[in-house]
Scaffold this motif. Sequence first.
Motif, PDB file in Angstrom:
ATOM      1  N   GLU A 151      12.327  48.290  67.419  1.00  0.00           N
ATOM      2  CA  GLU A 151      13.517  47.477  67.671  1.00  0.00           C
ATOM      3  C   GLU A 151      13.175  46.192  68.402  1.00  0.00           C
ATOM      4  N   GLU A 152      12.119  46.205  69.207  1.00  0.00           N
ATOM      5  CA  GLU A 152      11.717  45.021  69.961  1.00  0.00           C
ATOM      6  C   GLU A 152      10.545  44.300  69.318  1.00  0.00           C
ATOM      7  N   ALA A 153       9.998  44.850  68.218  1.00  0.00           N
ATOM      8  CA  ALA A 153       8.809  44.270  67.562  1.00  0.00           C
ATOM      9  C   ALA A 153       7.702  44.046  68.581  1.00  0.00           C
ATOM     10  N   ARG A 154       7.418  45.089  69.351  1.00  0.00           N
ATOM     11  CA  ARG A 154       6.469  44.970  70.459  1.00  0.00           C
ATOM     12  C   ARG A 154       5.476  46.122  70.409  1.00  0.00           C
ATOM     13  N   LEU A 155       4.221  45.810  70.761  1.00  0.00           N
ATOM     14  CA  LEU A 155       3.159  46.813  70.859  1.00  0.00           C
ATOM     15  C   LEU A 155       2.710  46.916  72.303  1.00  0.00           C
ATOM     16  N   THR A 156       2.571  48.135  72.783  1.00  0.00           N
ATOM     17  CA  THR A 156       2.133  48.395  74.158  1.00  0.00           C
ATOM     18  C   THR A 156       0.780  49.088  74.130  1.00  0.00           C
ATOM     19  N   ILE A 157      -0.154  48.557  74.926  1.00  0.00           N
ATOM     20  CA  ILE A 157      -1.452  49.202  75.104  1.00  0.00           C
ATOM     21  C   ILE A 157      -1.362  50.053  76.363  1.00  0.00           C
ATOM     22  N   ALA A 158      -1.638  51.332  76.235  1.00  0.00           N
ATOM     23  CA  ALA A 158      -1.543  52.252  77.367  1.00  0.00           C
ATOM     24  C   ALA A 158      -2.781  53.132  77.388  1.00  0.00           C
ATOM     25  N   ALA A 159      -3.353  53.270  78.561  1.00  0.00           N
ATOM     26  CA  ALA A 159      -4.473  54.185  78.778  1.00  0.00           C
ATOM     27  C   ALA A 159      -3.977  55.279  79.711  1.00  0.00           C
ATOM     28  N   PRO A 160      -3.943  56.530  79.271  1.00  0.00           N
ATOM     29  CA  PRO A 160      -3.416  57.592  80.138  1.00  0.00           C
ATOM     30  C   PRO A 160      -4.098  57.668  81.495  1.00  0.00           C
ATOM     31  N   SER A 161      -5.354  57.262  81.597  1.00  0.00           N
ATOM     32  CA  SER A 161      -6.037  57.311  82.888  1.00  0.00           C
ATOM     33  C   SER A 161      -5.660  56.147  83.786  1.00  0.00           C
ATOM     34  N   ALA A 162      -5.064  55.088  83.228  1.00  0.00           N
ATOM     35  CA  ALA A 162      -4.717  53.913  84.031  1.00  0.00           C
ATOM     36  C   ALA A 162      -3.277  53.483  83.861  1.00  0.00           C
ATOM     37  N   GLY A 163      -2.509  54.138  82.986  1.00  0.00           N
ATOM     38  CA  GLY A 163      -1.118  53.774  82.782  1.00  0.00           C
ATOM     39  C   GLY A 163      -0.968  52.574  81.864  1.00  0.00           C
ATOM     40  N   PHE A 164       0.064  51.778  82.130  1.00  0.00           N
ATOM     41  CA  PHE A 164       0.367  50.608  81.308  1.00  0.00           C
ATOM     42  C   PHE A 164      -0.738  49.570  81.465  1.00  0.00           C
ATOM     43  N   VAL A 165      -1.191  49.000  80.347  1.00  0.00           N
ATOM     44  CA  VAL A 165      -2.238  47.979  80.367  1.00  0.00           C
ATOM     45  C   VAL A 165      -1.675  46.631  79.969  1.00  0.00           C
ATOM     46  N   ARG A 166      -1.014  46.575  78.798  1.00  0.00           N
ATOM     47  CA  ARG A 166      -0.528  45.290  78.312  1.00  0.00           C
ATOM     48  C   ARG A 166       0.531  45.539  77.250  1.00  0.00           C
ATOM     49  N   SER A 167       1.464  44.594  77.115  1.00  0.00           N
ATOM     50  CA  SER A 167       2.486  44.662  76.077  1.00  0.00           C
ATOM     51  C   SER A 167       2.600  43.285  75.442  1.00  0.00           C
ATOM     52  N   LYS A 168       2.757  43.254  74.112  1.00  0.00           N
ATOM     53  CA  LYS A 168       2.797  41.984  73.398  1.00  0.00           C
ATOM     54  C   LYS A 168       3.845  42.060  72.303  1.00  0.00           C
ATOM     55  N   VAL A 169       4.640  41.006  72.191  1.00  0.00           N
ATOM     56  CA  VAL A 169       5.650  40.901  71.138  1.00  0.00           C
ATOM     57  C   VAL A 169       4.994  40.320  69.897  1.00  0.00           C
ATOM     58  N   LEU A 170       5.171  40.980  68.761  1.00  0.00           N
ATOM     59  CA  LEU A 170       4.573  40.542  67.498  1.00  0.00           C
ATOM     60  C   LEU A 170       5.553  39.615  66.798  1.00  0.00           C
ATOM     61  N   GLN A 171       5.407  38.317  67.052  1.00  0.00           N
ATOM     62  CA  GLN A 171       6.330  37.350  66.476  1.00  0.00           C
ATOM     63  C   GLN A 171       5.928  36.918  65.076  1.00  0.00           C
ATOM     64  N   SER A 172       4.671  37.061  64.714  1.00  0.00           N
ATOM     65  CA  SER A 172       4.206  36.665  63.388  1.00  0.00           C
ATOM     66  C   SER A 172       3.147  37.651  62.927  1.00  0.00           C
ATOM     67  N   SER A 173       2.794  37.547  61.645  1.00  0.00           N
ATOM     68  CA  SER A 173       1.799  38.458  61.091  1.00  0.00           C
ATOM     69  C   SER A 173       0.418  38.202  61.660  1.00  0.00           C
TER      70      SER A 173
END
Length: 812
Positions: free
Chosen positions: A219-241
């Motif tokens: 719904e937000e066109a967003r990808l989140t990078i998460a490492a279970p040992s460190a939690g949230f790492v980075r989130s990026k909105v995919l605005q283009s291909s």
Amino acid sequence: MKRAGPLRRVSEWSRGGGGLQELLSPGGEPSRVLPSPDGGHLVVQRGDRLLAFQRRGSLGAELRRSWQPPPPREALVGLLFPQSPRTPGGWALAVVWERGRTELWGFAAGWQLLRALELCQGARARVASVCCQGERLVWCEERPPSDAHSDAGKGAFRFCVCARALEVEEQGVRLGPVRIVLHNSPEYQVLASPRHVFMVPASTGSATTSKFLLIWHPEEARLTIAAPSAGFVRSKVLQSSSESDFRKLLLGSVGPLSALAPLDIHSCAVSDCGALLLVSTKGAVNVVETDGTQRHIFDLEGGPLAQENTVQLKTFGSTLACVLAGVLYLVDQNSGRLIEKKTLSMKEVHFLESPGEEDSIQLLTQTGIYSLSFSSPEDSSGAEPCLVEMVFEEACRYYQRRSLSSSKLTVEKLKKGGAFQAPVALAAILQHSLHQKQKPARGLQDTYAKLLSTMSLELQSYLSLELLKSCVVGAPESEVESYCEELVEQEVSRVLHSDIDKDNLAYLNSVFASFPKAAWKATRSCLQLQQNGDGLLVARATPEVWKKVLGGPQQQEEVGQNGVVPVFELICASFLRFKPKWLPSFVELTQQYVSLSWAYSSKEGPEGRVPLYKRALGVLARKSKRSEVDEEMELELLLCSKRPKAVLQALQLLIRLKRWQRVVEVAEKFSKLSPLLNKEIFTTLLAEFAQHRELDPYVDTLWPLCPAELTASDILTVVLQHLPRTQGDPVPFSSEGNQLTVGLLKPLLQRVVQRPCVQDEMYSDALQSPTFPPPAPPREHKNPPKAAVGDAPQPPVARTSSPSTLVQGDTV
């Protein structure tokens, strides 16, 4: 706490079982069981065989075979039930094969083929993993390079993650366009929750890509990078291909990810609430939320898990059911406590939903369907209170950490061993006092009675807290908020007055996340924050509470995992949300406390690694949307620190924003802090003055800030270094009107030249004495020695007089 009843059989297969017994027989490739969204059908797959059954009866325990498609010519990859929320009963069975062929079947008085489609575009492509999120199919597709001699290093990144919408209607299925979510990626196993898609690495081939997982938010066109040992790492909105490229997604995160440990995943599944359940090879069951945070739930028994060990996971409300090697574990997800452990006589077990029964689990086996219900005990007076059980569990963890033995300590061993008397005594006191609140000391040993008198205040606080919790549960909706605020205030105060370890810090984070407004009020109450008559923020918290709020390097080392942040960052986030104007004053207040009252050295204090103003700026930087108010907040945080680097950074930010009036005010205020900072500020503004004419109206304020050690030569050097470059030969009279002229610098140069030099100021005290020159010292007249007989007469020797003596007219 819930208790599990006996396992009872609700249906038994007849001879042959319609082929179901053969599919569920132990040994060989494990079978897959998939119920339909309405619970009326059951699809069972094992290898290339596929059978569909219709569930009948009150509990859905009667299965009648309704469909058996012909054997496929390629391997089956997935069985899915896409459904359209806009169409009542709009669902279909999607059968996906390895080369991308997909058949959509519907049931209306029998199974009918609705549509067939191809997921893969190329002839050599194949589907590695597929899942269904509502009416959307998501799959990981392998696209081998066309060149046979392609770079072997790029071979691991030949996968892409695609999605396609399917709208199930009464007449058929309408297809949407194919969307590429991620390309040039490694292989991922895709698992869908109601609103998110988890991408779990399918192999540990790459040292970097096997350390994290991805979470797609459609719904937000967003990808989140998460490492279970460190939690949230980075989130990026995919605005283009172009932003969907896997390697571009990792830019800026390779460094932090390279320091993490690889993922340890044996099995995974998605819970009913949409979280990801992970089982490690050591048997640890963890849950990963959609924001990347991880929480440990339970540890399975049996030691390390082999690859051939099958683990079945399923959540039923707040209960986690897990089957491993014929043993059924029922665990409370909220507390991590084991509700029941049952040994099953069958190895191949699958979980089913019980139609119309929430507190019941159905198990599909080779011999039939079994049901297991949960119930709360009607009479809990004979059972041990949960608090007493928690005492022994906490004691087990405490003694296990300090034990040199490799054997695992359990609650049963702790109760029967007799070697550890502390938990036994505490359990006896709690159990006796909770049942006899009027006369709690009666019937206790003398030693226990003395201990009870010592801990009576703590026990009374616990009982009042439990009473408050019961009031929250039974209160009307209009009074729940006030009860919750009081409960949160007691919990925040309790944590801030205790040792903040890893568990307490994680608990405090959860309180602030669940009750943000109540936690803000509790923080103000614990720190006694208020404004005085002059409008300044003051706090009357005790030094011990201040130390817990500010924390040190030890508390900062515990954070960064599972999204947990220190107490100082939690409070700063509350300021930003409810009272942002107070945040700079709060940071300044904490800095004053650190400089005056912190009992540790600078390396061990709260600013030993990161200054407090930088920690507050880090909280501000985590806001998803920035505004002009946030820029002003950043300026105030930089200036309230009064550190030279921070002041210069704020000055550069104001110059970039072209807020010249504020630039001059900051320069005039902070130039008084130190001569070195005064020189840096003046040099920065002089360089700006040489480049444009924006500071011309403020020269009357700027020139008095010129440091005493700067000479005219120094000023001209700075000006010449920062003059704007012009194209071609410079002309004496430019039409642009923004060039620097000698006339603009003349007042400053005259001020510097007419100012007394530093050497004159060194002797100013002596030159301004009341008597100048000083009087000559008194002379002593001595008789010259008589010349010896035969000696030649000596000529007179002239004594050199001081300048002051010569001025007074003395003669030699």
